[in-house]
Enzyme design. Structure first.
Site, PDB file in Angstrom:
ATOM      1  CG  HIS A  54     -53.222 -36.389 -60.901  1.00 51.07           C
ATOM      2  ND1 HIS A  54     -53.157 -35.501 -60.250  1.00 51.07           N
ATOM      3  CD2 HIS A  54     -52.034 -36.476 -61.328  1.00 51.07           C
ATOM      4  CE1 HIS A  54     -52.028 -34.741 -60.116  1.00 51.07           C
ATOM      5  NE2 HIS A  54     -51.325 -35.460 -60.696  1.00 51.07           N
ATOM      6  CG  ASN A 127     -48.822 -31.361 -58.985  1.00 47.92           C
ATOM      7  OD1 ASN A 127     -50.005 -32.151 -59.408  1.00 47.92           O
ATOM      8  ND2 ASN A 127     -47.671 -31.846 -58.935  1.00 47.92           N
ATOM      9  CE1 TYR A 337     -48.481 -35.644 -67.404  1.00 49.16           C
ATOM     10  CE2 TYR A 337     -50.915 -34.994 -66.732  1.00 49.16           C
ATOM     11  CZ  TYR A 337     -49.819 -35.422 -66.538  1.00 49.16           C
ATOM     12  OH  TYR A 337     -49.325 -34.962 -65.048  1.00 49.16           O
TER      13      TYR A 337
END
Ligand code: NDP
Length: 501
Positions: A54, A127, A337
């Site tokens: 990303h 997504n 993350y």
């Protein structure tokens, strides 16, 4: 208006920003030119680590508004009243490309929404596709390696790409979506967003539900053909980024209707396949979409780096009323993350304005660390329990307990609906003739660059999803259909042996 005086980073007015201080007219330069040194040294440090995935993205601010009552499912305060608005920041992105890659590349798109709620920040890190290639986080680094660059050639590599996918049959559903024209959305405004994972919603009575979230574009789902996507990659590689910015700038605000699919724990228990398997959707016929909100993006960030590049989302940012499910991919992401952001931005990245809770106070006992830019808790206690008036946990916001038992082991998914059913349904029942034509063309133009044995192995998987689907890919690649059928009839283990190098 009085002009501002240029200063150093520490506020000293600068007298000259064009001529380096030198010894004599011709130089050399003097180390006492602290303005030059500061300017060069900061420039040398302008880049922060690129996101591994990303990396290329665009973002905007806006709001989420509740349109339908969902309080019977969740106690989340930002969902507590029809009409309630919550500020959001959204980042859209491609996944595999680097920061300078083209927006129109075939790739899933990231769809990450940060809700600045009064109970802290809630991130929905989804997504534009409802499913994923794999369902176990142990496979994630390997998968991403195959979508990136070859270790020796430093080029994208069709052999790596299709080798991994054909050795990972659960990817077939996502591969079918990726190679449809939904793999090249017209721009970020024209795509849906999906939580993909199942999450827990729990209400004030301590009842919990399993949910999936869908954002449906009000602009209509619009996509590029392969030919348009390739042309744009050369002519205007930033087209989706520009489109988002320009449409907001001229007041044409993109919007999405937001829906939830809800299953009770009992329904999940009895469902015909594992409801936490992210390679599967919950068919709408089984679990209908219930509308509950609308999201509008109406404000561009003033500075790309400050807000978009430094924005940091995590599927682990929950608020009371929303929690994780046992989905193994989600469990891996809950770790990864925050870990990435600590590496990329430092341990105090939650203090950056785009990431900080805007509508809720932060009273944690985390202190110090690089770039602590707030008051660092002042003189208050930095430990719990304490008897000096520090913040107290509130047991009433806790998640309901769920019953978990079983052997600690490396379990694989047990399936009753096999991995090919939903890819086949998509091909047969959802796609139009034109969608199918484009799908086959998109696959053939990419898969033809892989070795023949890999083409055969992957085409056998398409054949298992749907006989016509596999046959048309075989025809496009000029493969022997008898061989494809023979491979499709084998177990995955035998197919792998039969297509060894
Ligand atoms: P439905 O007919 O109720 O829904 C079909 C869904 O497919 C719609 O959400 C539609 O999105 C979406 N869709 C249309 N074209 C494509 C495409 N080329 N790629 C991906 N999605 C597309 O069917 P079911 O719920 O029974 O599911 C059938 C199949 O549809 C699934 O196997 C799955 O592949 C796909 N799908 C299902 C979703 C779900 O959550 N149930 C979500 C997305 C796809 P839109 O409404 O925006 O046109």
């Amino acid at each position: 208006m009085k002009k501002k005086t240029l200063t150093t980073s520490f506020g000293m007015p600068v007298a000259d920003d064009q001529n380096t201080m030198t010894a004599g007219k011709k130089g050399p330069a003097l180390i006492q030119d602290i303005h030059l040194i500061e300017k060069l040294a900061h420039f040398d440090r302008e880049r922060i680590p690129e996101r591994v995935v990303h990396a290329k993205g665009a973002g905007a601010y806006g709001y989420f508004e509740v349109t339908h009552d969902v309080t019977k499912y969740t106690r989340a305060n930002f969902l507590s009243k029809v009409g309630k608005r919550t500020e959001v920041f959204v980042r859209f992105s491609t996944v595999g490309g680097e920061k300078g890659s083209a927006d129109s590349e075939r790739d899933p798109r990231g769809f990450a929404v940060k809700f600045y709620t009064e109970e802290g920040n809630y991130d929905m890190v989804g997504n534009n596709t409802p499913v994923f290639f794999i369902r176990d986080p142990l496979k994630f680094p390997d998968f991403i390696h195959t979508q990136k660059r070859h270790p020796a050639k430093n080029t994208k590599d069709a052999n790596m790409f299709w080798d991994f996918l054909s050795l990972t049959p659960e990817s077939i559903h996502q591969v079918t979506i990726l190679f449809s024209d939904r793999g090249t959305p017209k721009s970020y405004r024209f795509m849906n967003g999906y939580s993909g994972h199942t999450f827990m919603w729990y209400n004030n009575k301590g009842e919990y539900f399993w949910v999936k979230i869908h954002f449906k574009t009000e602009q209509g789902s619009q996509n590029l053909t392969r030919e348009e996507a390739v042309r744009l990659a050369g002519e205007d590689p930033d087209q989706a980024t520009r489109d988002l910015y320009d449409s907001i700038e001229k007041g044409d605000y993109p919007a999405w209707k937001v829906y939830v699919q809800v299953m009770t724990p009992e329904q999940v228990e009895k469902y015909r396949f594992d409801s936490f398997d992210i390679t599967k959707v919950w068919p709408h016929g089984d679990v209908p979409l219930q509308p509950f909100g609308r999201m509008v993006l109406n404000r561009n960030p003033e500075n790309y780096f400050a807000d978009v590049e430094q924005s940091a989302f995590s599927p682990g940012n929950f608020v009371p009323g929303i929690g994780p499910s046992p989905d193994k991919m989600l469990q891996g992401r809950l770790f990864s993350y925050h870990d990435t952001h600590r590496h990329r931005l430092g341990p105090n990245y939650h203090l950056l304005p785009v990431n900080a809770p805007k509508a809720a106070p932060e009273f944690s006992n985390q202190r110090d660390g690089f770039m602590r830019v707030d008051a660092n808790g002042g003189g208050g206690p930095n430990y719990y329990p304490n008897s000096f008036g520090g913040p107290e946990p509130d047991p009433s916001v806790g998640q309901p307990p769920i019953d978990v038992s079983g052997m600690a082991a490396r379990h694989s998914y047990t399936l009753s609906d096999d991995d090919f059913v939903q890819a086949g349904n998509l091909y047969r029942n959802v796609m139009s003739d034109q969608d199918r034509d484009h799908l086959i063309g998109n696959i053939v133009s990419h898969l033809r660059n892989a070795q023949k044995r890999i083409q055969l192995r992957q085409t056998a998987l398409f054949y298992k999803a749907d006989e016509q689907y596999g046959s048309r890919v075989a025809e496009g690649l000029k493969l022997d259909l008898k061989e494809v059928k023979r491979l499709a009839a084998m177990s995955q283990e035998d197919r792998v042996k039969a297509t060894k190098e």
